[in-house]
Design an enzyme around this catalytic site. Sequence first.
Site, mmCIF file in Angstrom:
data_model
loop_
_atom_site.group_PDB
_atom_site.id
_atom_site.type_symbol
_atom_site.label_atom_id
_atom_site.label_comp_id
_atom_site.label_asym_id
_atom_site.label_seq_id
_atom_site.Cartn_x
_atom_site.Cartn_y
_atom_site.Cartn_z
ATOM 1 N N HIS A 1 0.834 -1.204 0.000
ATOM 2 C CA HIS A 1 0.000 0.000 0.000
ATOM 3 C C HIS A 1 0.873 1.261 0.000
ATOM 4 C CE1 HIS A 1 -2.743 -2.966 2.111
ATOM 5 N NE2 HIS A 1 -3.490 -2.575 1.095
ATOM 6 N N ASP B 1 -3.217 -7.576 -7.840
ATOM 7 C CA ASP B 1 -4.586 -7.937 -8.198
ATOM 8 C C ASP B 1 -4.816 -7.507 -9.642
ATOM 9 O OD1 ASP B 1 -5.496 -8.821 -5.492
ATOM 10 O OD2 ASP B 1 -4.961 -6.778 -5.000
ATOM 11 N N SER C 1 -2.041 -8.700 2.696
ATOM 12 C CA SER C 1 -2.519 -8.774 4.087
ATOM 13 C C SER C 1 -2.720 -10.229 4.489
ATOM 14 C CB SER C 1 -3.824 -8.007 4.226
ATOM 15 O OG SER C 1 -3.634 -6.680 3.791
HETATM 16 O O1 PAF Z 1 -7.823 -4.568 -3.377
HETATM 17 C C1 PAF Z 1 -8.524 -4.288 -2.383
HETATM 18 O O2 PAF Z 1 -8.033 -4.014 -1.286
HETATM 19 C C2 PAF Z 1 -10.034 -4.306 -2.511
HETATM 20 O O3 PAF Z 1 -10.445 -5.295 -3.387
HETATM 21 C C3 PAF Z 1 -10.646 -2.930 -2.870
HETATM 22 C C4 PAF Z 1 -10.180 -2.455 -4.248
HETATM 23 C C5 PAF Z 1 -10.277 -1.922 -1.815
HETATM 24 C C6 PAF Z 1 -12.181 -3.060 -2.925
HETATM 25 O O4 PAF Z 1 -12.694 -3.492 -1.712
#
Ligand code: PAF
Length: 281
Positions: free
Chosen positions: A37, A150, A186
Site C-alpha cells: 500500500h 490484483d 494482508s
Molecule cells: O484490493 C482491495 O483491497 C479491494 O479489493 C478494494 C479495491 C479496496 C475493494 O474493496
Amino acid sequence: MKIIHSVNQMQRFSNEQKKKGKSIGFVPTMGYLHDGHLSLVRKCRKENDVCVLSVFVNPTQFGPNEDFQKYPRDKKHDEVFAKREKIDIIFYPTEKEMYPSGYLTCVTIGPIANLLCGKSRPEHFQGVATIVAKLINCVSPKVMYLGQKDAQQALIIKQMVRDLKYSTRIKTLPIIREKDGLALSSRNKYLKADERMQATCLYRSLKEARNLIRAGERGPSKIAKAMQKIILSNPSAKIDYIECVNANNLVPLKRLQGNILIVLAVFVGKTRLIDNITVNV
Ligand code: PAF
C-alpha cells in the site's frame, strides 16, 4: 489527518477541494496496511494536492466460506501508517451506509469477471466493482491507485470506469515483494512459519516461467507444467489455477506472444495466495 466516516461528509470535503482547484488522489484499501500500500500512497501523495485513503473490509466481495470474519483488521496500525505518510483523509465508510437494508443495485462486469479468480470466487468481482463504484462516488478522485498484484481486479475496474464514464483515471503500480520474492499481501499474515517458507514457490514458479519464455518456449502447457512441478514439491501447496493469458483482456493464449500475463492462485495450507508477472515477447 482527518478521519471521515460518513458519505455525506466525504462528498462535501471532496466538493470543497475541487472548488478550490485541488486534485484528489485516492487509494482504496481493506486496511491492514503494508509496504504494498505504501508505494500506492507515496505515488498518490506525490501526484496530487489531496490524498484520500479508504479502509473498508467489503463484505460483498467475500464468498460464504471465505475469510471475511477473520480478515485482519488493525485500525491503530493503519492510522499510524497514514499519519506517517501524510495522508489527508482516512475514509472509513460504515457497512450500514454502504449497504443499507433494501439496497438493490450492483455493478456486474461481463465475461472478464468469470475468468481466473472469478471461476473460484463467483461473486467476488461484482462485489469489488460495486464497492469501488460507490467509493468513487464518495471521493470523486482525479486518480485512483491500484496494485498490479490484483491484476484482474485492476483490469475490471478499468473496464468499469470506461463503461460507466467515470472521469477518474486508474493507475496500476508494480507488485512489491519480500526479499525472498513473496508478493506482499494482508493475507500473508495467515501463513504459519513453514507455510511462509513454502509460499515462495509462487514467485519461484513465475520466474521459471519467465526464464523458459526468454529461452524460446512458446507453449503455455509446457510453462504451466514447469510451474506445477515447482509448486507441487511443497507439501502444503495446492494449485487453484495457473494460466498464461493476454495481459490486456485475460483471454488464455494458445501460443505465447505479445504482452503475456502469467497468473496463478495457490492455496498454501488454507491461505489462498495470488501472484503474477508480465512478459513481452
Ligand atoms: O484490493 C482491495 O483491497 C479491494 O479489493 C478494494 C479495491 C479496496 C475493494 O474493496
